[in-house]
Design a protein around this motif. Structure first.
Motif, short mmCIF file in Angstrom:
data_model
loop_
_atom_site.label_atom_id
_atom_site.label_comp_id
_atom_site.label_asym_id
_atom_site.label_seq_id
_atom_site.Cartn_x
_atom_site.Cartn_y
_atom_site.Cartn_z
N LEU B 169 0.83 -1.20 0.00
CA LEU B 169 0.00 0.00 0.00
C LEU B 169 0.88 1.26 0.00
N ASP B 171 1.38 3.46 2.12
CA ASP B 171 2.13 3.76 3.33
C ASP B 171 3.18 2.69 3.63
N THR B 173 2.57 -0.54 3.92
CA THR B 173 1.94 -1.76 4.45
C THR B 173 1.95 -2.86 3.39
N LEU B 201 -4.20 1.71 -6.14
CA LEU B 201 -4.49 1.32 -4.76
C LEU B 201 -3.31 0.65 -4.08
N LEU B 442 -7.23 4.04 1.13
CA LEU B 442 -6.00 3.25 1.04
C LEU B 442 -4.79 4.10 0.65
N ASP B 443 -5.01 5.25 0.06
CA ASP B 443 -3.91 6.10 -0.40
C ASP B 443 -4.32 7.56 -0.19
N PRO B 444 -4.39 7.98 1.11
CA PRO B 444 -4.98 9.28 1.43
C PRO B 444 -4.24 10.46 0.80
#
Lengths: 456, 456
Positions: B169, B171, B173, B201, B442-444
């Motif tokens: 992801l 961040d 993750t 995403l 998921l990807d702010p």
């Protein structure tokens, strides 16, 4: 406090907002009698617009919603935990004409599987998913839980049948995607995200479903084998030799005894066996000869009986299909629904009795399921009183055993309220966190099916 | 400003952070030469851990990322818009041993389709998706765009092959789900959400892929028919009569002329025809007789030639497969990839020339594609100068025509940067809003593939 009930009556008509405990009762306890709770009221919308009105009224009042289809779920996802507005979709029961060219049909979420099957067959097609609860289970519930059943081997689970959905988000937004195109790469597959989300992301109101060829000729073999390993050998032979194979089910002597007693059925074979496999072939013309040839050359076969007439098919299937009812008649079971890689199946079956006996010495485990996917339904009877949490101990012990064999804690029933405490056995902390982020994005106030799927 | 390049060098080694324009150049322009942009740098991680380190460094610096596989995409999703860190996954090229019992294999995102096919076939199995760019297209890119290709008729698109994914992801993750269980109903299907999300995403790093039986015997028919309607009649006959049908492709006289000139190929038939269909059957034993029987009884067939030897198969397929290269050699095409219900296909093909001529009188439309799914690839040559936006006008006119026929603006190529302005022709405002909510969850910070898929 707003007069939520009054608004709900305006939305769906007074006759379809049930507040009387007697009227609510059939909706508040699930089929297994293990999950029960009190709803604030039961609302029965009859259209997508009415669902939107209900959802908006609940959202404005901050009232949680639990969504229910045919109430045939097995993990407590469709009954209230306590105090929710129960939205029953049973009245969304419209069927559109079958599109024979595209082999698709659009139906309401409340249409039962049986009604869908009848509708598809009248047009010379069939629906790809079949399961024993066909007279009650509804399309919406089957999509919400990604139902499997006895034909996954041939056609895949419910997700594979979904060509399009209409669904209502927690804020009343309607997502409509019912075009049913064979291919469409224009962004995120929201339909497949909603399918299997157990009512926590959206309320499915209509579905565009794929249909499959109607195969009028069927033949079924009930086969006695030595045990799980031999059943897998039989499966391998059947998969290679029977292009028309449509089901491969397994059950064991304990289940056979229970089913025979419940249904007053004769012993299928002169000698008892270690395991029993039901194979079904479906084709345009009678596949009996193919089955007989395969059976006659497969060393795993101890004994077998084959039928292709309607009465014979029903008789042989009844040994497998009556399991759920026979178990329910014998008590309130703890139901587990697991799947492991096929290479782990024999070890799992062998280790189960001791694993259960360690935490519940008097319990009986009835095992049956879908051999092709390594999907076993484990029904634990007489685990002990709820007062001493023996059912929870059994669940915990068995699910840990399954996880140790690289399996999943829920293969086709879903997580619901029943399995959510064990979700971390099947999903990583990172996956659960990502699921929570998606849940929060689509339902920021947590109004849809709180307590279902994601642990509190 | 942090020294992002320094951190990237620490993460993947100095040799794999390309800042020199000459070294970056091969990554910055796509295969069609239509999409190009300048990357801040090109980073080539060799493991999931290195991808995580790269993503974390970019996230900390607020640097946007564009993800690239084999750079065979056709909608500008894998090349920079300008200034992004380009993450090439080509070095994630590991293959694990084939699991023959489960018929699955786990491979790195950078593995090419050809390498995957060779690997699967060495184990007696095959991969279900095939396409002409097989020597360059990578598994990760094919998942990100949900690639289709010539065998979707038999095995489905790329999504259907995905049994599990590992993905990173925005961040850093890591979502890992590579168990590949046949059934698993424990929450949201994050893998299927990531598949087809075009890198917006998550970054796919590894995949657990389903394999299919290796069918060594193939037979191909090239069939001349009167036009689209006759091609559909032929398709109907082939689907009913040929259980082994694995491909049904269509092309037209303009494409045949271009391919013949490019590849110096002889005319396939004595007389020209209105449309040409390639049918392929794949089976355990030679399916030629089945094809011949079907062809001899189908009134839609004007002429046909059949081959089952390797040279003959390649020769007949070349008329279809050389289209992309022949078009590219003729100019920089505007590529459209659309799908309509089969009942609308004839009308779409008939209305196309006039629709294009209205906005670009000198343009030529070369049409070919996957008949079974109603999926046509429209390549518009000589639309006019980019200076007068004629390509955009053509795209707009054609995509509106497709939408009017209930079709999609992207069938298998994806939306990318090319089609995002037209996304609302295929998706409702409510769906686009829901997609944005998921993207933001998921990807702010919008770091992954900004400008791709979702309109700005």
């Amino acid at each position: 406090m707003t007069d939520l009930e009054g608004e709900l009556r305006s939305a769906v008509g007074a006759a379809h907002v049930l507040v009387d405990p007697d009227l609510r009762a059939p909706y508040e306890t699930d089929w297994t009698r293990r999950f029960t709770g009190t709803a604030r009221c039961v609302v029965r919308p009859a259209s997508t617009a009415e669902v939107v009105a209900v959802v908006r009224a609940c959202a404005a009042a901050g009232a949680a919603i639990v969504v229910q289809g045919g109430n045939t779920g097995l993990v407590g996802a469709g009954v209230p935990a306590g105090g929710e507005v129960l939205v029953s979709l049973a009245r969304l029961a419209g069927v559109e004409p079958v599109d024979v060219v595209e082999a698709q049909v659009t139906v309401g979420a409340g249409v039962t599987l049986e009604k869908l099957q009848t509708h598809a067959r009248a047009a010379g097609l069939d629906f790809g998913v079949d399961l024993a609860a066909r007279s009650s289970a509804t399309v919406g519930g089957m999509i919400a839980t990604n139902a499997g059943g006895i034909r996954v081997l041939r056609h895949g689970s419910m997700r594979a049948q979904v060509a399009g959905l209409e669904a209502v988000l927690a804020d009343g937004t309607v997502l409509t995607r019912l075009g049913g195109l064979a291919k469409d790469n224009t962004g995120y597959d929201l339909n497949q995200l909603v399918a299997g989300s157990e009512g926590t992301l959206a309320i499915v109101t209509r579905a565009r479903l794929r249909l499959v060829p109607l195969l009028p000729a069927r033949a079924v073999a009930l086969v006695a084998v030595a045990g799980t390993e031999a059943a897998l050998d039989l499966l391998t032979a059947a998969r290679v030799q029977l292009a028309t194979l449509s089901a491969a089910e397994i059950f064991y002597p304990e289940g056979l005894d229970l089913v025979r007693a419940y249904g007053r059925l004769p012993a299928p074979f002169g000698e008892p066996a270690g395991a029993y496999v039901v194979l079904e072939c479906a084709a345009g013309t009678d596949p009996t000869d193919d089955i007989l040839t395969m059976l006659s050359t497969c060393p795993a076969v101890m004994d077998a009986t084959v039928a292709s007439d309607r009465a014979g098919l029903e008789r042989l299937w009844s040994y497998r299909e009556a399991h759920t009812e026979a178990i329910s008649a014998a008590g309130v079971p703890t139901k587990l629904d697991v799947c492991v890689p096929l290479g782990e199946l024999t070890a799992l079956v062998a280790e189960l009795p001791e694993t259960v006996a360690r935490v519940a010495p008097k319990a009986t485990v009835i095992t049956f399921g879908h051999l092709n996917e390594g999907n076993l339904h484990l029904n634990v009877l007489d685990a002990g009183d709820d007062s001493d949490n023996r059912a929870e101990d059994v669940t915990d012990a068995v699910l840990r055993l399954v996880a140790a064999h690289r399996g999943t804690i829920s293969s086709e029933h879903g997580v619901g309220r029943a399995k959510s405490p064990w979700l971390s056995l099947s999903r990583t902390p990172e996956e659960i966190a990502a699921m929570r982020r998606i849940k929060a994005a689509l339902d920021p106030d947590g109004l849809l099916n709180p307590g279902v799927l994601l642990p509190d």
